[in-house]
Design a protein around this motif. Structure first.
Motif, short mmCIF file in Angstrom:
data_model
loop_
_atom_site.label_atom_id
_atom_site.label_comp_id
_atom_site.label_asym_id
_atom_site.label_seq_id
_atom_site.Cartn_x
_atom_site.Cartn_y
_atom_site.Cartn_z
N ARG A 11 10.12 9.47 1.69
CA ARG A 11 10.07 10.72 0.86
C ARG A 11 11.08 10.09 -0.57
O ARG A 11 11.88 9.54 -0.94
N THR A 12 9.82 9.98 -1.75
CA THR A 12 10.64 10.02 -3.19
C THR A 12 10.93 11.39 -3.86
O THR A 12 11.39 10.82 -4.62
N GLN A 13 10.99 12.39 -3.89
CA GLN A 13 11.23 13.37 -4.79
C GLN A 13 12.08 14.27 -2.80
O GLN A 13 10.91 14.87 -1.92
N ARG A 14 12.95 14.81 -3.38
CA ARG A 14 13.74 16.18 -2.13
C ARG A 14 12.77 17.20 -2.17
O ARG A 14 12.16 17.44 -2.68
N GLY A 15 12.59 17.32 -0.76
CA GLY A 15 11.77 18.57 -0.09
C GLY A 15 10.45 18.54 -0.34
O GLY A 15 9.76 19.69 -0.41
N VAL A 16 9.22 17.67 -0.61
CA VAL A 16 8.21 17.05 -1.22
C VAL A 16 7.93 16.29 -0.33
O VAL A 16 8.33 15.10 0.15
N LYS A 17 6.42 16.50 0.32
CA LYS A 17 6.18 15.66 0.64
C LYS A 17 5.76 13.98 0.85
O LYS A 17 5.65 13.41 0.01
N PRO A 18 6.34 13.33 2.09
CA PRO A 18 6.02 12.06 1.52
C PRO A 18 5.51 11.30 1.84
O PRO A 18 4.30 11.95 1.65
N VAL A 19 5.21 10.20 0.77
CA VAL A 19 3.90 9.04 0.80
C VAL A 19 4.33 8.11 1.99
O VAL A 19 5.14 7.59 2.74
N PHE A 20 2.90 7.39 2.21
CA PHE A 20 3.37 6.56 3.52
C PHE A 20 3.28 4.70 2.43
O PHE A 20 2.02 4.46 2.49
N GLY A 38 0.46 -1.25 0.11
CA GLY A 38 -0.60 -0.28 -0.19
C GLY A 38 0.91 1.27 -0.30
O GLY A 38 1.75 1.35 0.81
N ILE A 39 0.46 2.28 -0.91
CA ILE A 39 1.11 3.74 -0.85
C ILE A 39 -0.07 4.72 -0.81
O ILE A 39 -0.76 5.19 -1.49
N GLY A 40 -0.18 4.90 0.76
CA GLY A 40 -0.84 6.60 0.69
C GLY A 40 -0.25 7.66 1.14
O GLY A 40 0.76 7.57 0.59
N LYS A 41 -1.57 8.33 0.40
CA LYS A 41 -0.91 9.39 -0.17
C LYS A 41 -1.14 10.58 1.76
O LYS A 41 -0.54 11.65 1.49
N THR A 42 -2.03 10.11 2.42
CA THR A 42 -1.73 10.79 3.86
C THR A 42 -1.77 9.59 4.49
O THR A 42 -2.19 8.16 4.30
N ALA A 43 -1.14 9.92 5.63
CA ALA A 43 -1.23 8.63 7.21
C ALA A 43 -2.16 8.39 7.36
O ALA A 43 -3.34 8.89 7.94
#
Length: 219
Positions: A170-179, A136-141
């Motif tokens: 963190r999939t991209q530098r300085g961008v919100k992480p995925v969960f 699972g890869i969620g957009k929100t925690a």
């Protein structure tokens, strides 16, 4: 693709919770495919409260190009209850999966796996029914976490009730992480490694991006 007949589809919250509690011990969080060549992205878009579009895309993990896809327009009469989304979405997603000509090596769900109040999110449910490894890869925690470092690949534990149920990645530098959380037949390290392979340019993996785009373009 074979779908295991592990339970009837419930009509009430009590029935659904009982199914999750009964199936949860069957989920495995060890191992992953020796080689992942194809990954399926699964996404559901709602047209109104009970009309939905389930979209599945299969991408070549090496090139991230779409190899196969399927769309199912469906409806659901199961109520909108947090923690029980699988009972609204899984039947249509399973129908879409059954229409693929390419059986994927892994299912990548736009949602949760172990990171779930009963430790049985959509990724666990679909992985168990299909016996295809899943994450699972969620957009929100779903749970608590400390922000990971800013660089790509850095992560922090995701916790619920003092138990580690996934990672903020963190999939991209300085961008919100995925969960990221395990679904079935996958380790957390392996799930995070695959997530980074599927997200070389953007925050979200190409599995999620392509499935979301496919679902949104349907009339």
């Amino acid at each position: 693709m074979r779908v295991r007949d592990l339970h009837p589809w419930p009509s009430t919250e009590v029935e659904a919770v009982a199914i999750q509690e009964r199936l949860r011990p069957l989920v495995r969080f060890d191992g992953e495919p020796v080689e992942v060549r194809t990954a399926a992205g699964l996404d559901v878009a709602y047209r109104d409260s009970d009309q939905l579009v389930a979209a599945v895309t299969v991408v070549d993990v090496a090139t991230l190009s779409v190899m196969d896809s399927a769309v199912v327009r469906g409806s659901t009469d199961f109520p909108y209850i947090p923690g029980l989304f699988a009972f609204r979405e899984a039947p249509s997603l399973l129908t879409a999966l059954s229409r693929l000509s390419v059986v994927p090596d892994v299912l990548v769900c736009d949602g949760q796996g172990l990171a779930h109040p009963r430790r049985f999110g959509l990724a666990c449910h679909l992985g168990l029914l299909t016996e295809i490894p899943s994450i699972g890869i969620g957009k929100t925690a779903m749970g608590r976490y400390e922000p990971p470092g800013d660089e790509r690949g850095e992560w922090a534990p995701l916790r619920m009730d003092d138990e580690v149920v996934g990672r903020a990645l963190r999939t991209q530098r300085g961008v919100k992480p995925v969960f990221v959380s395990m679904g079935h037949r996958y380790t957390l390290d392996g799930a995070c490694d695959l997530t980074l392979r599927l997200a070389p340019k953007y925050r979200l993996p190409e599995t999620t991006r392509t499935a979301d785009h496919l679902g949104r373009t349907q009339d």
